[in-house]
Scaffold this motif. Structure first.
Motif, PDB file in Angstrom:
ATOM      1  N   LEU A  23       0.845  -1.186   0.000  1.00 15.99           N
ATOM      2  CA  LEU A  23       0.000   0.000   0.000  1.00 15.99           C
ATOM      3  C   LEU A  23       0.880   1.235   0.000  1.00 15.99           C
ATOM      4  CD1 LEU A  23      -3.110   0.443   0.090  1.00 15.99           C
ATOM      5  CD2 LEU A  23      -2.866   0.815   2.549  1.00 15.99           C
ATOM      6  N   LEU A  24       0.566   2.146  -0.915  1.00 11.58           N
ATOM      7  CA  LEU A  24       1.261   3.425  -1.001  1.00 11.58           C
ATOM      8  C   LEU A  24       0.212   4.482  -0.695  1.00 11.58           C
ATOM      9  CD1 LEU A  24       3.831   5.022  -1.939  1.00 11.58           C
ATOM     10  CD2 LEU A  24       2.953   4.829  -4.287  1.00 11.58           C
ATOM     11  N   ALA A  25       0.372   5.157   0.452  1.00 14.59           N
ATOM     12  CA  ALA A  25      -0.685   6.070   0.891  1.00 14.59           C
ATOM     13  C   ALA A  25      -0.306   7.525   0.621  1.00 14.59           C
ATOM     14  CB  ALA A  25      -0.974   5.861   2.372  1.00 14.59           C
ATOM     15  N   ALA A  26      -1.219   8.260   0.018  1.00 13.21           N
ATOM     16  CA  ALA A  26      -0.989   9.681  -0.253  1.00 13.21           C
ATOM     17  C   ALA A  26      -1.306  10.478   1.003  1.00 13.21           C
ATOM     18  CB  ALA A  26      -1.849  10.149  -1.419  1.00 13.21           C
ATOM     19  N   ASN A  27      -0.292  11.162   1.534  1.00 12.74           N
ATOM     20  CA  ASN A  27      -0.485  11.937   2.760  1.00 12.74           C
ATOM     21  C   ASN A  27      -1.396  13.133   2.522  1.00 12.74           C
ATOM     22  OD1 ASN A  27       0.444  12.800   5.584  1.00 12.74           O
ATOM     23  ND2 ASN A  27       0.919  14.609   4.347  1.00 12.74           N
ATOM     24  N   HIS A  28      -1.247  13.757   1.340  1.00 18.27           N
ATOM     25  CA  HIS A  28      -2.062  14.911   0.971  1.00 18.27           C
ATOM     26  C   HIS A  28      -2.420  14.737  -0.496  1.00 18.27           C
ATOM     27  CE1 HIS A  28       2.289  15.689   1.199  1.00 18.27           C
ATOM     28  NE2 HIS A  28       2.148  16.104  -0.030  1.00 18.27           N
ATOM     29  N   ARG A  29      -3.467  15.432  -0.911  1.00 19.12           N
ATOM     30  CA  ARG A  29      -4.001  15.243  -2.251  1.00 19.12           C
ATOM     31  C   ARG A  29      -2.948  15.469  -3.320  1.00 19.12           C
ATOM     32  NH1 ARG A  29      -9.345  18.535  -3.877  1.00 19.12           N
ATOM     33  NH2 ARG A  29      -7.930  19.708  -5.190  1.00 19.12           N
ATOM     34  N   GLU A  30      -2.095  16.468  -3.088  1.00 18.55           N
ATOM     35  CA  GLU A  30      -1.092  16.831  -4.089  1.00 18.55           C
ATOM     36  C   GLU A  30      -0.167  15.660  -4.428  1.00 18.55           C
ATOM     37  OE1 GLU A  30      -1.926  18.497  -1.424  1.00 18.55           O
ATOM     38  OE2 GLU A  30      -2.446  20.547  -1.992  1.00 18.55           O
ATOM     39  N   GLU A  31      -0.039  14.727  -3.483  1.00 13.90           N
ATOM     40  CA  GLU A  31       0.878  13.608  -3.699  1.00 13.90           C
ATOM     41  C   GLU A  31       0.341  12.631  -4.745  1.00 13.90           C
ATOM     42  OE1 GLU A  31       3.956  11.570  -0.504  1.00 13.90           O
ATOM     43  OE2 GLU A  31       1.827  11.270  -0.189  1.00 13.90           O
ATOM     44  N   LEU A  32      -0.955  12.640  -4.952  1.00 17.25           N
ATOM     45  CA  LEU A  32      -1.528  11.721  -5.936  1.00 17.25           C
ATOM     46  C   LEU A  32      -0.976  11.997  -7.331  1.00 17.25           C
ATOM     47  CD1 LEU A  32      -5.196  11.742  -4.604  1.00 17.25           C
ATOM     48  CD2 LEU A  32      -3.682   9.745  -4.686  1.00 17.25           C
ATOM     49  N   ASP A  33      -0.745  13.271  -7.640  1.00 16.53           N
ATOM     50  CA  ASP A  33      -0.173  13.616  -8.939  1.00 16.53           C
ATOM     51  C   ASP A  33       1.240  13.061  -9.080  1.00 16.53           C
ATOM     52  OD1 ASP A  33      -2.372  14.985  -9.859  1.00 16.53           O
ATOM     53  OD2 ASP A  33      -1.711  16.912  -9.024  1.00 16.53           O
ATOM     54  N   VAL A  34       1.978  13.132  -7.967  1.00 14.88           N
ATOM     55  CA  VAL A  34       3.355  12.613  -7.988  1.00 14.88           C
ATOM     56  C   VAL A  34       3.318  11.107  -8.231  1.00 14.88           C
ATOM     57  CG1 VAL A  34       5.521  12.445  -6.683  1.00 14.88           C
ATOM     58  CG2 VAL A  34       4.027  14.442  -6.371  1.00 14.88           C
ATOM     59  N   PHE A  35       2.468  10.412  -7.478  1.00 16.14           N
ATOM     60  CA  PHE A  35       2.335   8.954  -7.668  1.00 16.14           C
ATOM     61  C   PHE A  35       1.980   8.644  -9.122  1.00 16.14           C
ATOM     62  CE2 PHE A  35       0.710   8.046  -3.040  1.00 16.14           C
ATOM     63  CZ  PHE A  35       1.950   8.452  -2.550  1.00 16.14           C
ATOM     64  N   SER A  36       1.011   9.379  -9.640  1.00 10.85           N
ATOM     65  CA  SER A  36       0.484   9.114 -10.970  1.00 10.85           C
ATOM     66  C   SER A  36       1.575   9.296 -12.031  1.00 10.85           C
ATOM     67  CB  SER A  36      -0.695  10.057 -11.233  1.00 10.85           C
ATOM     68  OG  SER A  36      -1.229   9.817 -12.503  1.00 10.85           O
ATOM     69  N   ARG A  37       2.350  10.366 -11.874  1.00  9.35           N
ATOM     70  CA  ARG A  37       3.421  10.641 -12.831  1.00  9.35           C
ATOM     71  C   ARG A  37       4.443   9.503 -12.849  1.00  9.35           C
ATOM     72  NH1 ARG A  37       7.823  13.532 -11.407  1.00  9.35           N
ATOM     73  NH2 ARG A  37       6.728  14.587  -9.694  1.00  9.35           N
TER      74      ARG A  37
END
Lengths: 482, 482
Positions: free
Chosen positions: B161-175
């Motif tokens: 599991l890779l958990a996004a601490n804040h919404r902005e991190e989802l973009d980083v994960f996605s990239r």
């Protein structure tokens, strides 16, 4: 959560939002920002902050972030100021740097090369001073926990001053001295009425310090040469300094009168402030937390400078002894934060920006793991790439370790931040490194800037470093999820 | 100091001395001491405290003082309790130990061997988990500061599991996911109304968490399998737990309703207390400081046990999904202090006793450098050699580093102390080691006791260790005193 609690919460929030700008304007502190020149930093248009022609942004790029940067010229300046003979004085002070404040060999060696001695408070620090080549007579050994082995080593080597933290320690010194057949040069740490009582020192009040001196003299094994005292509470003004030194001089007179003891050494300890750092008052802290009102920056020009401090100490001691017609003792000083506080800065990067509606969190790669002191002291924060850009927006600046305690600035106005921007926390040269931990993140490297050149003083910790001392058991994979 | 101030000081002191015993008796807490058996310690008449037949006094003798002692049977007991399927339940929880709480490989490996996975919050901790042989699918990666390299590694390895601490991190994960051509198993960390806002998580309130899930699903590169939440504030009671889990379940329903999302994983984080540790309340702290009134010991029997916690979580989640007629998700737990807090103790020695008239200071070889948490939490303190001797006298227990902040106990009643006596601070298994510093003194060794045998887990730091990473310059002796 109940509807009532939610309504109260909303009402409070709205009140804060409405009052915030009012409080920020109406109660704005006189000073909320200290300019880069305060630390000899140069702000070059479009290129950010430079130290002796070295770009701070580039430094973080090259040596990694976070990064401690020591400004050696500032260190030399402070060392020289502490050791200068004030105009009109017969002599100056002898200076012993408080190792615990910033125990980085590269910093310590630079001070020693400039003539500063070592003030150590543990077997480790005594070992380090000797390792760095400090002459034994230039070492003062203080502190409440001295190991037997280190006491014996300091007696054998003949260190400059061995100070008894509490009366009971005199017996320990005496026993080792008798066994080794040597008479160590001893001081007794005393506390003045205005200073700490606590675990340190023997109070002058109630005759306890006098009794300790009687005991030291009676032992026959100790060469009682000194008197040692720290104010404890920080010294920012002449009045604070004068009261403290006065109390020590009065007790020195008492020793002369009662015991016929003429002290060779008056060790006045440390406690001088870093002018650009100040403890955050409860009230200011609350206004900052609740209304994002700027924290007031210290009035650094009004704080006692090293030069004025030394001049005042020497003048007061010399005048006192001249009046009494006795020989002025050697004056020892043990500066810590005043020596190195403003000679170091900590660089870190904005790792993420978290939009929280009412506020924005700037999440840095450095936190209380490297900058514990920022939690309760004012430390100027610079945007390294755009120091001069307008700073309208208040950010909550937090660190990388997973605890809400890892908040460096509750609300600080900064130029608009982007991910990857570099920030500099100023005055990182006192108690940043010794309070540093390897909490989830390895500790940063330390570099020195000297004459426009960069030199590595300490490399950053690696992942491997953090388990070097562990006995690893053969890997046993956790069983797969059921 | 003025005569007036001195008189006021004396009056205050006398009032305190007179009132002290009255306050101590009249306001005595119901419980001021937890017996050794609470931690499976045995008190043998005349020989002191033993753990599985091993003398604690002997341990400090043999391995040096201070010394961390891990009780492996207690660790196993806690690990098993967290992973047991509660009676009557369809399944249990999957458990990921919070590495940051006590990142000692010997402890972590023992947990992994027992089936526990790894919850990591930094590149270093991810590296360590893989180094210790934890299977990638048994790793959860949280935290606000994940390096790009570590995100890529966790995606490539296929962590659980890779958990996004804040919404902005989802973009980083996605990239990164797009670049690597892999779909990581992702969760979004949310905050419930009753929990923290702060730097962690995206609030459910105001629709922010829902927006984050929409964004995660829309990215197309992420396998959105989980929901992640911590209560943040400690959980001591069923009511606190129920409110938190209820809020998370409500949001999971919302995700189902609004987005048709059926979560595979419900990660309920940590926050469960150590029953024998409790935050010291301001009022208790003041009474202790002023009148030496005993600190109240936690009512550990009333605190939620691991067994009751797990049973309650599972029952609440299973009942919820049974009622909704949907499949119950996997439940992840990330215990930290509840897993290891009470499985470790810290031994230290009385280095000196300083008679202060009204009180006695016990100066130890361990302080806030190794036991920072004791400053604001109740931690039972034992006299190792004479645990059962009458404890009439209150001591102020301080550490070795030269700051008044290094006070572990302002007033704690102990059997009469002698120099050389051993003391044990209990519940040292959470946040003692990670907040440890090398402030003037090297860090202590860590040993494990298992089946009556002692095994070294980590050796103590040496003097040399503390400057291994430094670039030493050739020794330049300080110039002799002028």
């Amino acid at each position: 959560m109940s509807l009532r609690r939610r309504l109260v919460g909303t009402a409070k929030r709205q009140l804060k939002q409405t009052l915030g700008p009012v409080v920020q304007r109406a109660m704005a502190p006189a000073r909320a920002f200290l300019p880069p020149e305060t630390w000899s930093l140069e702000s070059r248009g479009g290129q950010g902050l430079f130290l002796e022609g070295v770009s701070l942004s580039q430094l973080a790029q090259e040596y990694g972030s976070p990064l401690h940067v020591v400004h050696l010229a500032a260190l030399h300046r402070n060392a020289d100021a502490f050791q200068a003979v004030p105009p009109g004085a017969a002599g100056g002070c002898e200076v012993y740097y408080s190792y615990k404040t910033n125990p980085v060999p590269g910093v310590l060696s630079a001070l020693h090369a400039r003539g500063v001695g070592a003030e150590v408070i543990s077997a480790y620090e005594l070992w380090l001073a000797l390792k760095l080549g400090v002459a034994p007579e230039r070492i003062v050994y203080n502190g409440p926990v001295k190991s037997d082995a280190s006491i014996r080593e300091s007696i054998t080597r003949g260190i400059g001053l061995l100070a008894a933290n509490h009366r009971e320690e005199l017996d320990v010194f005496s026993r080792h001295a008798a066994e080794l057949g040597k008479r160590p040069r001893v001081a007794v740490r005393v506390t003045t009425m205005s200073g700490w009582t606590s675990q340190f020192g023997t109070p002058i009040a109630g005759g306890q310090a006098m009794a300790a001196y009687r005991q030291a003299l009676a032992s026959g094994n100790l060469d009682v040469v000194g008197l040692h005292a720290h104010r404890g509470e920080l010294i920012r003004t002449e009045a604070e300094l004068e009261g403290f030194v006065g109390a020590v001089l009065d007790f020195a007179d008492e020793l002369h009168r009662e015991l016929g003891l003429d002290l060779e050494v008056l060790d006045l300890g440390g406690s001088l402030c870093t002018p650009t750092v100040e403890h955050i008052e409860q009230r200011d802290w609350r206004l900052n937390l609740t209304f994002q009102r700027d924290l007031p920056a210290p009035d650094f020009a009004a704080a006692l400078s090293i030069e004025r401090y030394v001049a005042k100490v020497v003048a007061q001691v010399e005048a006192h002894y001249a009046k009494k017609g006795r020989k002025r003792p050697r004056i020892f000083l043990e500066p810590g934060r005043a020596m190195t506080g403003n000679t170091q800065l900590l660089l870190g990067r904005v790792h993420a920006l978290k939009d929280g509606g009412e506020r924005t969190w700037a999440v840095l790669d450095m936190g209380i793991n490297h900058a514990e002191c920022v939690r309760n002291e004012y430390h100027q924060l610079f945007h390294v790439e755009r120091p001069a850009a307008p700073a309208h927006r208040a950010y909550t600046v937090v660190g990388p370790i997973c605890t809400p305690a890892d908040t460096l600035y509750h609300a600080v106005r900064l130029p608009e931040l982007k991910v990857g921007d570099t920030l500099a926390i100023m005055d990182a040269g006192a108690y940043f490194v010794p309070f540093g931990t390897s909490f989830s993140f390895p500790q940063p490297a330390i570099v020195g800037v000297e004459g426009g050149k960069v030199r590595r003083l300490r490399r950053a910790e690696t992942h491997e470093d953090l388990i070097t001392f562990d006995d690893l058991v053969p890997a046993a994979p956790a069983r797969a999820a059921s």
